[in-house]
Design an enzyme around this catalytic site. Structure first.
Site, PDB file in Angstrom:
ATOM      1  N   CYS A  80      -1.331   3.777  -6.416  1.00 60.84           N
ATOM      2  CA  CYS A  80      -2.132   3.129  -5.372  1.00 60.84           C
ATOM      3  C   CYS A  80      -2.433   1.732  -5.893  1.00 60.84           C
ATOM      4  CB  CYS A  80      -3.423   3.915  -5.156  1.00 60.84           C
ATOM      5  SG  CYS A  80      -4.700   3.035  -4.222  1.00 60.84           S
ATOM      6  N   CYS A 124       0.861  -1.180   0.000  1.00 62.22           N
ATOM      7  CA  CYS A 124       0.000   0.000   0.000  1.00 62.22           C
ATOM      8  C   CYS A 124       0.895   1.227   0.000  1.00 62.22           C
ATOM      9  CB  CYS A 124      -0.863  -0.034   1.262  1.00 62.22           C
ATOM     10  SG  CYS A 124      -1.916   1.408   1.481  1.00 62.22           S
TER      11      CYS A 124
HETATM   12  N1  DGL Z   1      -4.127   0.631  -1.743  1.00 71.11           N
HETATM   13  C1  DGL Z   1      -3.660   1.781  -1.074  1.00 71.11           C
HETATM   14  C2  DGL Z   1      -2.469   2.426  -1.780  1.00 71.11           C
HETATM   15  O1  DGL Z   1      -1.709   1.753  -2.443  1.00 71.11           O
HETATM   16  C3  DGL Z   1      -4.602   2.827  -0.561  1.00 71.11           C
HETATM   17  C4  DGL Z   1      -6.050   2.721  -0.694  1.00 71.11           C
HETATM   18  C5  DGL Z   1      -6.803   3.463   0.385  1.00 71.11           C
HETATM   19  O2  DGL Z   1      -7.062   4.663   0.259  1.00 71.11           O
HETATM   20  O3  DGL Z   1      -7.122   2.797   1.355  1.00 71.11           O
HETATM   21  O4  DGL Z   1      -2.247   3.592  -1.652  1.00 71.11           O
END
Ligand code: DGL
Length: 272
Positions: A180, A70
């Site tokens: 993301c 993430c």
């Molecule tokens: N999947 C996450 C990222 O790579 C963030 C998503 C969220 O806002 O929870 O930034």
């Protein structure tokens, strides 16, 4: 080796999928913090708290390393977690560097969550690699919600993409960066807006290579990496990975089928 991978939700499955392509013989614990998704519009302190809890949970399960799948969580928590914990913590960041390097004349568009765009980690990265000021930024917070609810073709999603991409001139970009992990689910739709010469760049390959170097893990042969990985049965998913949603083990058929569809969609998206 037992490796813990976590994300605010199901975006991190794209990193796990890449691990399947590049590595064999590992055991994974995948943790989607679905009780608290999205992270991308929360306060850094709150996100850091969730990351600490998740890391403690993964350590209890006996993992030897933690991969933060993430970008948002990495930008607010990776330094702190490294200071507080003994085991290797691998983070991820938007693949701005490879995107800039492969761009000669045109521009690079980095899509990410509002938190990632605000944090100094990304600002420092751009300052380091974007010598010619060719990087533009676009927040796409709603895509996280669409991915979580498995909406990959709804009128609402199409309207959102239309509205967001009308803020930029897609023909100006030779690279679109998935800043993301949730954004990897929509690569087929971005193609409706961006010309063929726009490369869709994600940080997954680089992140798994980094993990391999850090943990001294041998790579799969290049031809094995090109093999298509399609899951037919939830049992196949469980051969490699135990899945958790905010600490609850995913066991019921309906939820496992949800994860199976997501893995298979991510595999499809590798073509775009
Ligand atoms: N999947 C996450 C990222 O790579 C963030 C998503 C969220 O806002 O929870 O930034």
């Amino acid at each position: 080796m037992k490796i813990g991978i976590f994300d605010s939700g199901i975006g991190g499955l794209s990193v796990l999928q890449e691990a399947y392509h590049q590595l064999s013989g590992q055991e994974y614990i995948f943790y989607a913090d679905t009780d608290h998704v999205p992270y991308g519009n929360k306060e850094p302190e709150e996100i850091l708290g969730y990351c600490r809890n998740t890391a403690a949970f993964l350590i209890e399960q006996g993992v030897s390393a933690i991969l933060i799948a993430c970008n948002t969580a990495t930008s607010v928590a990776v330094r702190q977690l490294r200071q507080e914990l003994e085991l290797p913590i691998i983070g991820m960041e938007p693949a701005v560097k490879p995107a800039v390097e492969q761009t000669e004349e045109k521009r690079v568009l980095v899509m990410a969550t509002p938190v990632t765009l605000r944090e100094t980690k990304l600002k420092n990265l751009i300052e380091r690699v974007d010598e010619h000021h060719r990087v533009d930024l676009l927040a796409m917070p709603e895509l996280v919600r669409f991915a979580e609810s498995e909406q990959f073709d709804s009128p609402e999603l199409h309207a959102y993409l239309e509205a967001q991409f009308s803020k930029v001139h897609p023909e100006e970009y030779s690279a679109l960066v998935m800043g993301c992990t949730h954004f990897n689910y929509f690569k087929d739709l971005y193609r409706n807006y961006f010309p063929d010469y726009t490369a869709f760049v994600d940080g997954n390959v680089g992140t798994i290579r980094h993990l391999m170097r850090k943990l001294d893990l041998p790579a799969e042969a290049a031809e094995a990496q090109d093999i298509r990985i399609h899951f037919n049965d939830p049992e196949e998913l469980l051969q490699h990975t135990t899945y958790y949603m905010s600490g609850r083990r995913v066991q019921e058929k309906e939820m496992l089928e949800h994860f199976l569809r997501l893995h298979n969609r991510l595999e499809e998206m590798r073509k775009f």
